[in-house]
Design a protein around this motif. Structure first.
Motif, PDB file in Angstrom:
ATOM      1  N   VAL A 264       1.021  -1.433  -0.097  1.00 17.03           N
ATOM      2  CA  VAL A 264       0.034   0.189  -0.023  1.00 17.03           C
ATOM      3  C   VAL A 264       0.823   1.271   0.076  1.00 17.03           C
ATOM      4  O   VAL A 264       1.735   1.172   0.810  1.00 17.03           O
TER       5      VAL A 264
ATOM      6  N   GLY B 198       1.128   5.499  -0.559  1.00 17.54           N
ATOM      7  CA  GLY B 198       0.737   6.984  -0.495  1.00 17.54           C
ATOM      8  C   GLY B 198       1.764   7.817  -0.544  1.00 17.54           C
ATOM      9  O   GLY B 198       2.703   7.841   0.026  1.00 17.54           O
ATOM     10  N   LEU B 199       1.560   8.828  -1.639  1.00 15.05           N
ATOM     11  CA  LEU B 199       2.809   9.772  -1.679  1.00 15.05           C
ATOM     12  C   LEU B 199       2.499  11.245  -1.286  1.00 15.05           C
ATOM     13  O   LEU B 199       1.383  11.789  -1.609  1.00 15.05           O
ATOM     14  N   GLU B 200       3.682  11.957  -0.707  1.00 12.77           N
ATOM     15  CA  GLU B 200       3.450  13.365  -0.710  1.00 12.77           C
ATOM     16  C   GLU B 200       4.256  13.831  -1.529  1.00 12.77           C
ATOM     17  O   GLU B 200       5.367  13.788  -1.207  1.00 12.77           O
TER      18      GLU B 200
ATOM     19  N   VAL C 233      -0.829  15.786  -1.408  1.00 13.66           N
ATOM     20  CA  VAL C 233      -1.021  14.525  -0.590  1.00 13.66           C
ATOM     21  C   VAL C 233      -1.901  13.628  -1.137  1.00 13.66           C
ATOM     22  O   VAL C 233      -2.953  13.913  -1.108  1.00 13.66           O
ATOM     23  N   SER C 234      -1.428  12.545  -1.560  1.00 13.40           N
ATOM     24  CA  SER C 234      -2.345  11.387  -2.042  1.00 13.40           C
ATOM     25  C   SER C 234      -3.096  10.400  -1.074  1.00 13.40           C
ATOM     26  O   SER C 234      -2.243  10.490   0.156  1.00 13.40           O
ATOM     27  N   ARG C 235      -4.049   9.887  -1.393  1.00 16.43           N
ATOM     28  CA  ARG C 235      -4.594   8.932  -0.315  1.00 16.43           C
ATOM     29  C   ARG C 235      -3.872   7.509  -0.474  1.00 16.43           C
ATOM     30  O   ARG C 235      -2.963   7.509  -1.585  1.00 16.43           O
ATOM     31  N   PRO C 236      -3.804   6.496   0.409  1.00 20.61           N
ATOM     32  CA  PRO C 236      -3.048   5.330   0.336  1.00 20.61           C
ATOM     33  C   PRO C 236      -3.686   4.429  -0.673  1.00 20.61           C
ATOM     34  O   PRO C 236      -4.099   3.433  -0.338  1.00 20.61           O
TER      35      PRO C 236
ATOM     36  N   ASN D 137       5.268   6.777   1.499  1.00 17.68           N
ATOM     37  CA  ASN D 137       4.695   6.012   2.385  1.00 17.68           C
ATOM     38  C   ASN D 137       4.464   4.675   1.847  1.00 17.68           C
ATOM     39  O   ASN D 137       3.582   4.574   0.932  1.00 17.68           O
TER      40      ASN D 137
ATOM     41  N   SER E 140       3.454   0.605   3.268  1.00 15.46           N
ATOM     42  CA  SER E 140       2.946  -0.434   4.164  1.00 15.46           C
ATOM     43  C   SER E 140       2.647  -1.672   3.322  1.00 15.46           C
ATOM     44  O   SER E 140       2.319  -1.599   2.265  1.00 15.46           O
TER      45      SER E 140
ATOM     46  N   GLY F 112      -1.797  -1.771   6.990  1.00 17.40           N
ATOM     47  CA  GLY F 112      -0.589  -1.826   7.977  1.00 17.40           C
ATOM     48  C   GLY F 112      -0.008  -0.499   8.577  1.00 17.40           C
ATOM     49  O   GLY F 112      -0.173   0.361   8.053  1.00 17.40           O
TER      50      GLY F 112
ATOM     51  N   ARG G 102       2.857   2.211   8.461  1.00 18.16           N
ATOM     52  CA  ARG G 102       3.635   2.654   7.464  1.00 18.16           C
ATOM     53  C   ARG G 102       4.979   3.431   7.753  1.00 18.16           C
ATOM     54  O   ARG G 102       5.173   3.718   8.981  1.00 18.16           O
TER      55      ARG G 102
HETATM   56  P1  ADP Z   1       0.712  12.370   8.448  1.00 21.54           P
HETATM   57  O1  ADP Z   1      -0.040  13.505   8.716  1.00 21.54           O
HETATM   58  O2  ADP Z   1       1.348  11.692   9.568  1.00 21.54           O
HETATM   59  O3  ADP Z   1       1.718  12.670   7.574  1.00 21.54           O
HETATM   60  P2  ADP Z   1      -1.206  11.208   6.931  1.00 21.54           P
HETATM   61  O4  ADP Z   1      -2.493  10.419   7.368  1.00 21.54           O
HETATM   62  O5  ADP Z   1      -1.560  12.583   6.354  1.00 21.54           O
HETATM   63  O6  ADP Z   1      -0.110  11.264   7.938  1.00 21.54           O
HETATM   64  O7  ADP Z   1      -0.797  10.339   5.774  1.00 21.54           O
HETATM   65  C1  ADP Z   1       0.526  10.817   5.217  1.00 21.54           C
HETATM   66  C2  ADP Z   1       0.633  10.126   3.634  1.00 21.54           C
HETATM   67  O8  ADP Z   1       0.863   8.727   4.171  1.00 21.54           O
HETATM   68  C3  ADP Z   1      -0.581  10.291   2.844  1.00 21.54           C
HETATM   69  O9  ADP Z   1      -0.063  10.190   1.505  1.00 21.54           O
HETATM   70  C4  ADP Z   1      -1.243   8.791   3.007  1.00 21.54           C
HETATM   71  O10 ADP Z   1      -1.882   8.331   1.796  1.00 21.54           O
HETATM   72  C5  ADP Z   1      -0.388   7.701   3.349  1.00 21.54           C
HETATM   73  N1  ADP Z   1      -0.617   6.722   3.997  1.00 21.54           N
HETATM   74  C6  ADP Z   1      -1.372   6.820   5.133  1.00 21.54           C
HETATM   75  N2  ADP Z   1      -1.616   5.720   5.809  1.00 21.54           N
HETATM   76  C7  ADP Z   1      -0.931   4.704   5.107  1.00 21.54           C
HETATM   77  C8  ADP Z   1      -0.510   3.303   5.033  1.00 21.54           C
HETATM   78  N3  ADP Z   1      -1.041   2.598   5.973  1.00 21.54           N
HETATM   79  N4  ADP Z   1       0.266   3.017   4.136  1.00 21.54           N
HETATM   80  C9  ADP Z   1       0.866   3.656   3.271  1.00 21.54           C
HETATM   81  N5  ADP Z   1       0.573   4.815   2.944  1.00 21.54           N
HETATM   82  C10 ADP Z   1      -0.288   5.436   4.072  1.00 21.54           C
END
Ligand code: ADP
Ligand code: MG
Length: 500
Positions: free
Chosen positions: A18, A20-22, A171-174, A213, A215, A224, A226
């Motif tokens: 899984v 997610g990209l920032e 910020v993308s969704r995971p 990110n 996991s 999971g 991350r």
């Molecule tokens: P934070 O505020 O601690 O940076 P966020 O919830 O905003 O955390 O998530 C930051 C990035 O991590 C987002 O791009 C999100 O998609 C990704 N992300 C969140 N949970 C997971 C996960 N379990 N596995 C992979 N990527 C994740």
């Protein structure tokens, strides 16, 4: 079809990844987010630092409207919700590259909310799976300065040129599930930013970098824990980080261990990630609204103006190239992947249609084939690039017109193009002077054909008796007699008539 399921096989079964990209994208603007200092890349250290960027006491930040505008345009291009009310917060931490002692960012009220990016795993493949990757938010923030530790064994230096430069954090969704998909997402996002003109997408210069990110989980399980690998600055590195992290996490979990939520660093030289800090020693940033800045309140007019300034975006353009111009999926995808390529194609398309007095739809395939395979082939052989001074739309259109009119063969077109690139001479003049023309003069061709049929009476008999393959022989003989300068189409037609 590009494989859409990516699985890591472990001893306990298959694992799903899984991602997610920032993405931090530097906003295209000649001045910084809160000061008038220049953002030009590559200047001497500390020559582009205003008193605001150096955080002199008593200095006040003033928002740069252009940066706000570019963030809104980007949000609109990602079909995202634009927040008419947004606010700047202080993210407090101490570091030598951050003279203010805090970064101005937008935690609680970002300027852009939910959006979506459509990503094909392989855009050039019409059967490739298309996925919708959610964008959670985009906010505006300041960049920090840059530290250099390796200049001298006992010294560290700080360059504040980048301090205060405007960034968008996207910020993308995971929602991503494989390295290929994450790579396609970064490329698509970069392409959109370049079309919009809100970021140059130059990853080598650091104008775009990703926090990755990752996991792993058993398919169907909850998300999971991350890890986040910081500041990854190429598409290939993003993909490598995912592979490395996913495999490392699977190894840890299968050995009975636990993944700790932590920040990691990627080392491209050793192709490994290393722990930087764990969640236990995560900073407490003590976010609070920046008292020096009023909230941003956008008017409907401002948003409408941002919207009307958007160009045709890559998805729409790609579809239009297929449906309106009749291009193949592959050609449409390659021509629209980068704004610059599409722009050059459209300029040449217009010029070519004008030159031939035809509609753009009638010459689109010819221009696409020329632009994507023939012209680049010649450029490559000459070791020049598309921005070569002699590679003008007028020269290219002149060659294409001669080909379409039948006075120049495909082979001759390449030779003429090569000479034109080298010398800057006019293609029509080259064709005339250098004898790079084919004849469609039916009289001259017929004369040669008659001689050939007479000299090969036996083969003519065989052909008429049903040996169709011999047609190629007659074409070859005629072309040879014409020293390769006969229009093959005319030769074919005349031979069919004479032999029929
Ligand atoms: P934070 O505020 O601690 O940076 P966020 O919830 O905003 O955390 O998530 C930051 C990035 O991590 C987002 O791009 C999100 O998609 C990704 N992300 C969140 N949970 C997971 C996960 N379990 N596995 C992979 N990527 C994740
Ligand atoms: Mg984060």
């Amino acid at each position: 079809m590009t494989e859409s399921t990516y699985r890591i096989q472990g001893a306990t079964g298959d694992w799903e990844v899984v991602i997610g990209l920032e993405v931090h994208a530097q906003i295209t603007s000649s001045a910084k987010l809160f000061s008038g200092a220049s953002t030009e890349f590559g200047a001497e250290p500390n020559t582009q630092v205003s008193l605001v960027d150096a955080a002199m006491p008593g200095m006040l930040p003033v928002p740069n409207q252009e940066c706000v505008r570019q963030a809104v345009r980007t949000g609109l291009a990602l079909n995202a919700e634009i927040h008419k009310y947004s606010r700047f917060d202080r993210k407090n931490y101490f570091y030598a590259d951050l003279p203010q002692g805090y970064q101005i960012s937008q935690l609680y009220h970002p300027i852009v909310g939910e959006g979506v990016i459509e990503v094909a795993l392989d855009e050039k493949d019409p059967d490739s799976e298309v996925r919708q990757i959610g964008v959670e938010r985009i906010h505006i923030e300041q960049d920090a300065g840059k530290l250099m530790h390796d200049q001298h064994p006992t010294m560290s230096y700080v360059d504040l040129n980048r301090s205060g430069v405007a960034l968008m954090e996207i910020v993308s969704r995971p929602d991503m599930r494989s390295p290929v998909e994450a790579g396609a997402y970064v490329k698509k996002l970069r392409s959109i930013l370049r079309y919009v003109g809100s970021c140059d997408g130059n990853m080598e210069q650091g104008s775009m970098r990703a926090d990755v990110n990752v996991s792993v989980r058993k398919p169907g399980d909850e998300l999971g824990i991350r890890t986040e690998t910081k500041n990854v600055n190429s598409v290939r590195f993003v993909q490598q980080v995912i592979e490395i992290e996913a495999n490392r996490q699977v190894d840890v979990l299968e050995a009975g261990g636990e993944i700790v939520q932590e920040t990691r660093l990627y080392d491209p030289d050793r192709n490994e990630t290393r722990s930087m800090r764990s969640k236990e020693d995560a900073h407490d940033y003590r976010y609070f609204p920046d008292p020096d800045l009023l909230p941003l309140e956008l008017t409907d007019d401002f948003i409408a103006d941002c919207k009307s300034s958007l160009p045709e975006l890559p998805d729409a353009k790609r579809k239009r190239y297929e449906t309106e111009l009749g291009l193949t999926t592959y050609n449409a995808a390659v021509l629209t992947a980068e704004a610059e390529t599409a722009r050059a194609f459209e300029v040449l398309l217009k010029e070519t249609a004008g030159k031939q007095g035809k509609a753009e739809t009638d010459v689109a395939t010819q221009v696409a084939n020329w632009s994507l395979s023939i012209a680049p082939g010649v450029q490559k052989a000459l070791e020049v690039t598309a921005d070569h001074e002699h590679n003008t739309p007028a020269a290219n259109a002149a060659i294409l017109a001669m080909v379409a009119g039948g006075s120049v063969s495909g082979g001759q077109a390449k030779e003429i193009y090569e000479i034109a690139l080298k010398t800057g001479r006019d293609p029509e003049e080259i064709a005339d002077t250098d004898g790079l023309k084919q004849t469609s003069d039916t009289g001259a061709i017929e004369e040669e054909i008659e001689k050939i049929l007479e000299a090969n009476a036996d083969k003519v008999e065989e052909y008429r008796g049903g040996k169709d393959k011999l047609f190629g022989f007659f074409v070859g003989q005629t072309m040879k007699a014409m020293k390769g300068k006969a229009n093959p189409q005319v030769v074919n037609e005349l031979l069919k008539k004479k032999l029929g």
